[in-house]
Design a protein around this motif. Structure first.
Motif, mmCIF file in Angstrom:
data_model
loop_
_atom_site.group_PDB
_atom_site.id
_atom_site.type_symbol
_atom_site.label_atom_id
_atom_site.label_comp_id
_atom_site.label_asym_id
_atom_site.label_seq_id
_atom_site.Cartn_x
_atom_site.Cartn_y
_atom_site.Cartn_z
ATOM 1 N N ARG A 68 -19.256 121.174 83.799
ATOM 2 C CA ARG A 68 -18.354 120.469 84.710
ATOM 3 C C ARG A 68 -19.010 119.154 85.125
ATOM 4 N N VAL A 69 -18.295 118.055 84.891
ATOM 5 C CA VAL A 69 -18.741 116.730 85.318
ATOM 6 C C VAL A 69 -17.712 116.189 86.290
ATOM 7 N N VAL A 70 -18.163 115.685 87.435
ATOM 8 C CA VAL A 70 -17.278 115.124 88.448
ATOM 9 C C VAL A 70 -17.542 113.628 88.551
ATOM 10 N N ASP A 71 -16.485 112.828 88.388
ATOM 11 C CA ASP A 71 -16.562 111.380 88.522
ATOM 12 C C ASP A 71 -16.071 111.015 89.920
ATOM 13 N N VAL A 72 -17.003 110.674 90.800
ATOM 14 C CA VAL A 72 -16.721 110.442 92.216
ATOM 15 C C VAL A 72 -16.312 108.982 92.420
ATOM 16 N N GLY A 73 -15.050 108.757 92.829
ATOM 17 C CA GLY A 73 -14.541 107.401 92.961
ATOM 18 C C GLY A 73 -14.159 106.852 91.608
ATOM 19 N N SER A 74 -13.341 107.594 90.878
ATOM 20 C CA SER A 74 -13.086 107.351 89.464
ATOM 21 C C SER A 74 -12.191 106.165 89.174
ATOM 22 N N ILE A 83 -16.897 109.572 79.940
ATOM 23 C CA ILE A 83 -17.705 110.771 80.199
ATOM 24 C C ILE A 83 -17.252 111.912 79.297
ATOM 25 N N ALA A 84 -15.937 112.076 79.171
ATOM 26 C CA ALA A 84 -15.414 113.133 78.295
ATOM 27 C C ALA A 84 -15.837 112.900 76.857
ATOM 28 N N GLU A 85 -15.898 111.641 76.455
ATOM 29 C CA GLU A 85 -16.351 111.296 75.097
ATOM 30 C C GLU A 85 -17.829 111.617 74.919
ATOM 31 N N ALA A 86 -18.636 111.292 75.945
ATOM 32 C CA ALA A 86 -20.083 111.498 75.840
ATOM 33 C C ALA A 86 -20.488 112.959 75.916
ATOM 34 N N PHE A 87 -19.672 113.776 76.615
ATOM 35 C CA PHE A 87 -19.986 115.196 76.800
ATOM 36 C C PHE A 87 -18.802 116.026 76.306
ATOM 37 N N PRO A 88 -18.674 116.200 74.995
ATOM 38 C CA PRO A 88 -17.469 116.836 74.433
ATOM 39 C C PRO A 88 -17.267 118.287 74.830
ATOM 40 N N GLY A 89 -18.299 118.941 75.363
ATOM 41 C CA GLY A 89 -18.136 120.325 75.802
ATOM 42 C C GLY A 89 -17.821 120.471 77.270
ATOM 43 N N ALA A 90 -17.666 119.343 77.978
ATOM 44 C CA ALA A 90 -17.512 119.387 79.431
ATOM 45 C C ALA A 90 -16.057 119.247 79.855
ATOM 46 N N ARG A 91 -15.745 119.854 81.000
ATOM 47 C CA ARG A 91 -14.501 119.564 81.696
ATOM 48 C C ARG A 91 -14.822 118.511 82.743
ATOM 49 N N VAL A 92 -14.055 117.424 82.748
ATOM 50 C CA VAL A 92 -14.307 116.281 83.618
ATOM 51 C C VAL A 92 -13.262 116.258 84.726
ATOM 52 N N ASP A 116 -6.796 117.840 77.813
ATOM 53 C CA ASP A 116 -7.060 119.250 78.079
ATOM 54 C C ASP A 116 -8.393 119.455 78.794
ATOM 55 N N ARG A 117 -9.209 118.389 78.887
ATOM 56 C CA ARG A 117 -10.528 118.506 79.532
ATOM 57 C C ARG A 117 -10.674 117.608 80.751
ATOM 58 N N LEU A 118 -9.625 116.881 81.127
ATOM 59 C CA LEU A 118 -9.744 115.975 82.256
ATOM 60 C C LEU A 118 -8.717 116.318 83.323
ATOM 61 N N GLY A 119 -9.196 116.655 84.515
ATOM 62 C CA GLY A 119 -8.333 116.917 85.655
ATOM 63 C C GLY A 119 -8.558 115.867 86.719
ATOM 64 N N THR A 120 -7.731 115.883 87.755
ATOM 65 C CA THR A 120 -7.862 114.908 88.832
ATOM 66 C C THR A 120 -7.816 115.604 90.187
ATOM 67 N N LEU A 121 -8.419 114.949 91.168
ATOM 68 C CA LEU A 121 -8.438 115.457 92.529
ATOM 69 C C LEU A 121 -8.295 114.272 93.470
ATOM 70 N N ALA A 136 -20.624 121.112 90.372
ATOM 71 C CA ALA A 136 -20.782 120.202 89.237
ATOM 72 C C ALA A 136 -22.160 120.357 88.606
ATOM 73 N N ASP A 137 -22.172 120.316 87.286
ATOM 74 C CA ASP A 137 -23.444 120.245 86.568
ATOM 75 C C ASP A 137 -23.950 118.804 86.512
ATOM 76 N N LEU A 138 -22.997 117.861 86.537
ATOM 77 C CA LEU A 138 -23.325 116.439 86.583
ATOM 78 C C LEU A 138 -22.287 115.758 87.459
ATOM 79 N N MET A 139 -22.748 114.970 88.409
ATOM 80 C CA MET A 139 -21.855 114.212 89.279
ATOM 81 C C MET A 139 -22.197 112.738 89.123
ATOM 82 N N TRP A 140 -21.178 111.926 88.835
ATOM 83 C CA TRP A 140 -21.321 110.490 88.610
ATOM 84 C C TRP A 140 -20.670 109.759 89.767
ATOM 85 N N ALA A 141 -21.447 108.944 90.504
ATOM 86 C CA ALA A 141 -20.928 108.200 91.650
ATOM 87 C C ALA A 141 -21.249 106.725 91.437
#
Length: 310
Positions: A68-74, A83-92, A116-121, A136-141
């Protein structure tokens, strides 16, 4: 209340006058028309894609297979999709305070085949992260923390949503963009240096005016350590687009200096205002629209820190 949406098409960094351009995942939404602003934000992020790809490759060496990767302030999701491209096994998960931009993020994910791998909040940071369904396993801010009044508390809140061993990557600082030589043949040499000095004062005023603003030395490794994280590395990434630039890069230079002209007018002397007006006039032979010496050069710095496994 914030809701997480699946990455498929659903019903549902932001430039500011001080020149720090990024997405609006912070509290100071104001009266900005984010739907109208979205194309500008997307164009800038797309121009910066080489820099972001370098940053993701570096992070992949520290977090090789995040679930799970979270893009904070996306913002509109350009970086979320990278991010989804760089980490093909992750849900973003793209998190932002502006619903129109998250709609753009979902549209982009669908076009790029990662829906199918990108959600929003949607919701204000950092409170909205309480709605995460898993840590999150990785959080990007990216340039979002400095829009929160208490940066130390904000980092602690972000760190609290990391999985054990998870990494928080904070993009803050670096070197501001330069577009022109020191002497451009009109006005006084050193125009951009004076613009950036005025910009720093305006940025300090923005920080001081935030709700709950706390003055803080921006020693990001120390702040991350205070949040209970272990600093794992700092790296700066360069965007170097030499002259002659593409039309996209030229448009970025024009937009950036136009926003500085609007936001800093009262801080500039008459000569510098007149020089900027000439640079922004498409009919002027010395303008950014026509000059052969326009370039884009900047650096962004990323600080990475990990939550202890135990």
């Amino acid at each position: 209340m914030a809701h997480e949406h699946p990455g498929h098409r659903a019903p549902d960094d932001h430039p500011h006058a001080h020149g720090h351009h990024h997405g609006p995942g912070h509290h100071d939404h104001g009266d900005v028309d984010w739907a109208a602003m979205a194309p500008l934000l997307e164009a800038q992020a797309e121009l910066f894609a080489p820099l972001y790809r370098q940053a993701m490759a570096w992070l992949a060496g520290q977090v090789p297979a995040p679930g799970r990767v979270v893009d904070v302030g996306s913002g509109p999701g350009v970086v979320s999709c990278l991010i989804a491209e760089a980490f093909p096994g992750a849900r973003v998960l793209a998190v932002d305070g502006a619903a129109p931009l998250l709609e753009r993020a979902r549209d982009r994910a669908a076009r790029l085949g990662v829906a199918d791998r990108l959600g929003t909040l949607a919701g204000d940071l950092p409170e909205v992260l309480g709605a995460l369904d898993r840590p999150a396993d990785l959080m990007w801010a990216s340039q979002s923390v400095h829009h929160l009044g208490d940066q130390r508390a904000a980092l602690a809140a972000l760190a609290g949503h990391l999985a054990p061993g998870g990494t928080l990557a904070v993009l803050e600082g670096g070197l501001p963009a330069r577009f022109l030589p020191r002497d451009i043949g009109i006005g006084r040499p050193g125009l951009e240096a004076r613009l950036r000095a005025a910009e720093e004062d305006t940025f300090a005023g923005m920080r001081a005016g935030l709700s709950g603003s706390v003055a803080e030395a921006e020693d990001w490794p120390a702040l991350l350590a205070a949040a209970g994280l272990r600093h794992t590395g700092t790296r700066s990434f360069l965007l170097d687009l030499p002259a002659p630039v593409s039309e996209a890069a030229r448009a970025y230079a024009v937009t950036s200096l136009s926003r500085l002209r609007d936001g800093l007018a009262d801080a500039l002397d008459t000569v510098d205002r007149e020089t900027l007006d000439r640079l922004l006039d498409p009919e002027d032979a010395a303008s950014l629209h026509r000059r052969p010496d326009v370039f884009v050069l900047l650096a962004h710095t990323v600080y990475a820190a990990a939550r202890p496994d135990g």
